[in-house]
Design a protein around this motif. Structure first.
Motif, PDB file in Angstrom:
ATOM      1  N   GLU A  55       0.645  -1.339   0.177  1.00 40.25           N
ATOM      2  CA  GLU A  55       0.463   0.078  -0.451  1.00 40.25           C
ATOM      3  C   GLU A  55       0.784   1.119   0.722  1.00 40.25           C
ATOM      4  O   GLU A  55       0.513   2.677  -0.073  1.00 40.25           O
ATOM      5  CB  GLU A  55      -0.719   0.340   1.003  1.00 40.25           C
ATOM      6  CG  GLU A  55      -1.961  -1.125   1.031  1.00 40.25           C
ATOM      7  CD  GLU A  55      -3.036  -0.666   2.197  1.00 40.25           C
ATOM      8  OE1 GLU A  55      -2.991  -0.032   2.631  1.00 40.25           O
ATOM      9  OE2 GLU A  55      -3.690  -2.039   2.789  1.00 40.25           O
ATOM     10  N   LEU A  56       2.062   1.382   0.014  1.00 43.21           N
ATOM     11  CA  LEU A  56       3.097   2.413   0.427  1.00 43.21           C
ATOM     12  C   LEU A  56       4.211   2.190  -1.269  1.00 43.21           C
ATOM     13  O   LEU A  56       4.723   1.745  -1.252  1.00 43.21           O
ATOM     14  CB  LEU A  56       3.989   2.473   0.852  1.00 43.21           C
ATOM     15  CG  LEU A  56       4.883   3.666   1.837  1.00 43.21           C
ATOM     16  CD1 LEU A  56       4.065   4.746   1.695  1.00 43.21           C
ATOM     17  CD2 LEU A  56       5.866   2.985   2.610  1.00 43.21           C
ATOM     18  N   ALA A  57       3.224   3.104  -1.929  1.00 43.11           N
ATOM     19  CA  ALA A  57       3.528   2.880  -3.439  1.00 43.11           C
ATOM     20  C   ALA A  57       5.388   2.837  -3.516  1.00 43.11           C
ATOM     21  O   ALA A  57       6.115   2.422  -4.246  1.00 43.11           O
ATOM     22  CB  ALA A  57       3.135   3.408  -4.722  1.00 43.11           C
ATOM     23  N   SER A  58       5.893   4.773  -2.487  1.00 42.16           N
ATOM     24  CA  SER A  58       7.113   4.677  -2.948  1.00 42.16           C
ATOM     25  C   SER A  58       7.772   4.971  -1.445  1.00 42.16           C
ATOM     26  O   SER A  58       6.736   5.794  -1.102  1.00 42.16           O
ATOM     27  CB  SER A  58       6.753   5.902  -3.569  1.00 42.16           C
ATOM     28  OG  SER A  58       8.104   5.793  -4.381  1.00 42.16           O
ATOM     29  N   ALA A  59       8.036   4.928  -0.821  1.00 37.95           N
ATOM     30  CA  ALA A  59       8.882   5.178  -0.139  1.00 37.95           C
ATOM     31  C   ALA A  59      10.597   6.053   0.594  1.00 37.95           C
ATOM     32  O   ALA A  59      11.228   5.772  -0.884  1.00 37.95           O
ATOM     33  CB  ALA A  59       8.820   3.505   1.388  1.00 37.95           C
ATOM     34  N   GLU A  60      10.965   6.224   1.317  1.00 39.04           N
ATOM     35  CA  GLU A  60      12.040   7.483   1.506  1.00 39.04           C
ATOM     36  C   GLU A  60      12.347   7.081   2.581  1.00 39.04           C
ATOM     37  O   GLU A  60      11.443   6.414   3.606  1.00 39.04           O
ATOM     38  CB  GLU A  60      12.309   8.609   1.504  1.00 39.04           C
ATOM     39  CG  GLU A  60      11.390   9.058  -0.866  1.00 39.04           C
ATOM     40  CD  GLU A  60      11.769  10.533  -0.396  1.00 39.04           C
ATOM     41  OE1 GLU A  60      11.489  10.924  -1.444  1.00 39.04           O
ATOM     42  OE2 GLU A  60      11.329  10.826   0.628  1.00 39.04           O
ATOM     43  N   LEU A  61      13.703   6.465   3.211  1.00 38.78           N
ATOM     44  CA  LEU A  61      14.486   6.400   4.445  1.00 38.78           C
ATOM     45  C   LEU A  61      15.251   7.974   4.696  1.00 38.78           C
ATOM     46  O   LEU A  61      15.981   8.289   4.110  1.00 38.78           O
ATOM     47  CB  LEU A  61      15.030   5.303   3.986  1.00 38.78           C
ATOM     48  CG  LEU A  61      16.291   5.208   5.337  1.00 38.78           C
ATOM     49  CD1 LEU A  61      15.185   5.066   7.024  1.00 38.78           C
ATOM     50  CD2 LEU A  61      17.811   4.356   5.486  1.00 38.78           C
ATOM     51  N   VAL A  62      14.425   8.453   6.168  1.00 31.11           N
ATOM     52  CA  VAL A  62      15.399   9.466   6.384  1.00 31.11           C
ATOM     53  C   VAL A  62      15.946   9.485   7.781  1.00 31.11           C
ATOM     54  O   VAL A  62      15.387   8.673   8.494  1.00 31.11           O
ATOM     55  CB  VAL A  62      14.116  10.779   6.503  1.00 31.11           C
ATOM     56  CG1 VAL A  62      14.759  11.491   6.995  1.00 31.11           C
ATOM     57  CG2 VAL A  62      13.435  11.523   4.899  1.00 31.11           C
ATOM     58  N   ILE A  63      17.366   9.907   8.011  1.00 32.07           N
ATOM     59  CA  ILE A  63      17.734   9.811   9.456  1.00 32.07           C
ATOM     60  C   ILE A  63      18.207  11.080   9.596  1.00 32.07           C
ATOM     61  O   ILE A  63      18.703  12.273   8.871  1.00 32.07           O
ATOM     62  CB  ILE A  63      18.671   8.856   9.032  1.00 32.07           C
ATOM     63  CG1 ILE A  63      18.604   7.517   9.087  1.00 32.07           C
ATOM     64  CG2 ILE A  63      19.407   8.629  10.968  1.00 32.07           C
ATOM     65  CD1 ILE A  63      19.718   6.286   9.137  1.00 32.07           C
ATOM     66  N   ASP A  64      17.428  11.673  10.866  1.00 32.36           N
ATOM     67  CA  ASP A  64      18.289  13.010  11.485  1.00 32.36           C
ATOM     68  C   ASP A  64      17.944  13.995  10.267  1.00 32.36           C
ATOM     69  O   ASP A  64      18.738  14.590  10.205  1.00 32.36           O
ATOM     70  CB  ASP A  64      19.066  12.697  12.055  1.00 32.36           C
ATOM     71  CG  ASP A  64      19.121  11.822  13.048  1.00 32.36           C
ATOM     72  OD1 ASP A  64      18.112  11.896  13.540  1.00 32.36           O
ATOM     73  OD2 ASP A  64      20.519  11.746  13.859  1.00 32.36           O
ATOM     74  N   LYS A  65      16.898  13.559   8.999  1.00 33.16           N
ATOM     75  CA  LYS A  65      15.983  14.849   8.002  1.00 33.16           C
ATOM     76  C   LYS A  65      16.722  14.192   7.290  1.00 33.16           C
ATOM     77  O   LYS A  65      17.110  15.572   6.116  1.00 33.16           O
ATOM     78  CB  LYS A  65      16.532  16.359   9.106  1.00 33.16           C
ATOM     79  CG  LYS A  65      15.637  17.249   9.998  1.00 33.16           C
ATOM     80  CD  LYS A  65      15.933  18.129  10.029  1.00 33.16           C
ATOM     81  CE  LYS A  65      15.115  19.212  11.626  1.00 33.16           C
ATOM     82  NZ  LYS A  65      15.087  19.769  11.810  1.00 33.16           N
ATOM     83  N   ASP A  66      18.139  13.697   7.236  1.00 31.58           N
ATOM     84  CA  ASP A  66      18.967  13.333   5.673  1.00 31.58           C
ATOM     85  C   ASP A  66      18.553  12.419   5.471  1.00 31.58           C
ATOM     86  O   ASP A  66      18.299  11.392   5.774  1.00 31.58           O
ATOM     87  CB  ASP A  66      20.287  12.799   6.186  1.00 31.58           C
ATOM     88  CG  ASP A  66      20.889  14.036   6.937  1.00 31.58           C
ATOM     89  OD1 ASP A  66      20.925  15.593   6.328  1.00 31.58           O
ATOM     90  OD2 ASP A  66      21.638  14.119   7.787  1.00 31.58           O
ATOM     91  N   LYS A  67      18.034  12.100   3.824  1.00 26.77           N
ATOM     92  CA  LYS A  67      17.043  11.477   3.169  1.00 26.77           C
ATOM     93  C   LYS A  67      18.453  10.758   2.730  1.00 26.77           C
ATOM     94  O   LYS A  67      19.555  11.483   2.078  1.00 26.77           O
ATOM     95  CB  LYS A  67      16.822  12.199   1.910  1.00 26.77           C
ATOM     96  CG  LYS A  67      16.402  10.648   0.535  1.00 26.77           C
ATOM     97  CD  LYS A  67      15.845  11.844  -0.692  1.00 26.77           C
ATOM     98  CE  LYS A  67      15.004  10.606  -1.154  1.00 26.77           C
ATOM     99  NZ  LYS A  67      14.416  10.891  -2.791  1.00 26.77           N
TER     100      LYS A  67
END
Length: 434
Positions: A55-67
């Motif tokens: 159901e999540l067509a596209s996701a991003e990983l962000v750590i402490d505001k850094d993609k």
């Protein structure tokens, strides 16, 4: 006589030799500095994102505001990204719009590898962090962890057997693995196995059956169980430690027949699987597992064939084939069932299946929860768990309720269906689905 410390004399290099000495010394310093920086960089944590939610067509990983990774399509895995060690806030964002759908704290170790898995559905997205630093087993052995990331499936047992082994006498590889939890890494001889997942302690409740799953020699892997559209069956993902992802989708769906007509004998089957056999209507058959895809059911009422139209069955889906009308002129409708668990603690899911030829509304403890569900339609609502609920079904065409039950018990995280059937007069039948 005690020794006396004296500073060493400062050496003076004549000017004509200064350049000759300083140039190689400068190059050496730069080389050492670059090497030191490279060594520090290599020892940073490495992390990647697995988007395990269809159901999540596209996701991003962000750590402490850094993609660090993304966009990552549904059911795919990103490359590793480097990140400094220490505490961090791991965030999964929806690439479309940038909304954060899940956040979790973590402590990352230097020179370690991790996979962050995003899973779940709707407003209940979650994450699980797998550290990929497990020692590899000896040749001829394999290590496997079962990770149950199918929240609606409940606790499960996992079996790895020979192709024709009966589950009745088989020992589970992992037992009672609760949603959101893992079995830990367990050793097994490498080779090819038949994989079966069942409800915990229920060997006849098969949620996934794969003919051949390979456990590689001297390798470490994680078997990720993910949810399905219906909520009961599960799919799987095989994630080798620091390796590439493999999808192992369920090839089945669950189908049942509900005969809501007032009379008649019903026979129904699909893909050689009996759904109802010489059953007097009204009748509610059990779910049966059948191959997903295009199927043509065989249904007769009093020996007269019904010509049903059935959509392609989605793998992992639950379906009800609803017969309504009369025995002389039955109508079949294919309904898509939602047997996923309620997402709010202390609540139950209550479904209404309208097998009548008039609209109906469902009321729970005097409050309407689904309204004006048309003939052959369904409605669903989350309700508070209780030991004695007043449940009624009303219709705009009648002044009196069509059905009333004053002491219905509904358990937290339970799923219930109320079927309206026509047995000379409207009746209600309640079944617990989960």
């Amino acid at each position: 006589m005690s020794a006396v410390w004296r500073p060493l004399p400062i050496m003076h290099i004549p000017n004509r030799y200064t350049a000759r000495w300083l140039k190689p010394l400068g190059l050496l310093a730069v080389t050492l500095l670059v090497a030191a920086c490279g060594a520090d960089k290599d020892k940073r944590a490495q992390i990647r994102l697995l988007n395990a939610s269809p159901e999540l067509a596209s996701a991003e990983l962000v750590i402490d505001k850094d993609k660090l990774a993304g966009p990552v399509s549904a059911l795919t895995l990103s490359a590793y990204a480097r990140r400094g060690d220490g505490t961090a806030s791991l965030q999964v964002r929806n690439s479309s719009g940038g909304a954060t759908v899940a956040t979790s704290p973590a402590t990352l170790k230097a020179d370690a590898h991790y996979t962050l898995i995003a899973y779940g559905a709707g407003g209940a997205m979650r994450t699980s962090l797998v550290e990929e630093e497990q020692a590899e087993p000896a040749s001829g052995q394999s290590k496997l962890m079962v990770l149950n990331l199918a929240p609606d499936a409940g606790p499960v047992d996992v079996f790895l057997t020979d192709a024709n082994a009966a589950l009745a006498s088989a020992q589970p590889f992992a037992s009672n693995v609760a949603p959101g939890q893992g079995s830990g890494f367990l050793a097994r001889d490498s080779g090819s196995y038949r994989l079966r997942v069942t409800g915990a302690g229920k060997r006849d409740d098969v949620r996934l059956d794969l003919a051949a799953v390979t456990l590689d020699s001297a390798k470490v892997s994680t078997l990720v169980l993910r949810g399905s559209a219906g909520g009961v069956l599960v799919h799987a993902l095989k994630l080798p430690q620091r390796g590439e992802l493999s999808r192992m989708d369920n090839g089945s769906a669950r189908v049942r027949v509900v005969a809501a007509i007032s009379a008649g004998r019903i026979d129904a089957s699909i893909a050689a699987q009996s759904l109802l056999e010489n059953s007097r209507s009204p009748a509610i058959g059990p779910y049966r597992t059948v191959p997903a895809g295009t199927q043509v059911p065989s249904i007769t009422v009093d020996g007269i064939a019904v010509a049903p139209t059935l959509p392609s069955l989605v793998a992992g889906g639950d379906y009800t084939l609803l017969l309504r009308g009369t025995a002389a002129a039955p109508v079949m409708q294919a309904l898509v069932d939602d047997n996923r668990l309620p997402t709010v603690s202390g609540q139950a899911r209550l479904n209404l299946v309208n097998g009548l030829d008039l609209p109906a509304s469902l009321n729970f403890n005097y409050s309407p929860v689904t309204q004006a569900i048309g003939p052959g339609g369904t409605g669903s609502a989350n309700v508070a768990a209780t030991n004695a609920a007043l449940v009624s079904v009303t219709s705009s065409q009648f002044s009196d309720p069509l059905y009333t039950q004053r002491d219905l018990a509904v358990s937290a995280e339970g799923v219930y269906s109320l079927f309206l059937v026509n047995a000379d007069s409207p009746q209600g039948i309640v079944r617990r689905e989960r």
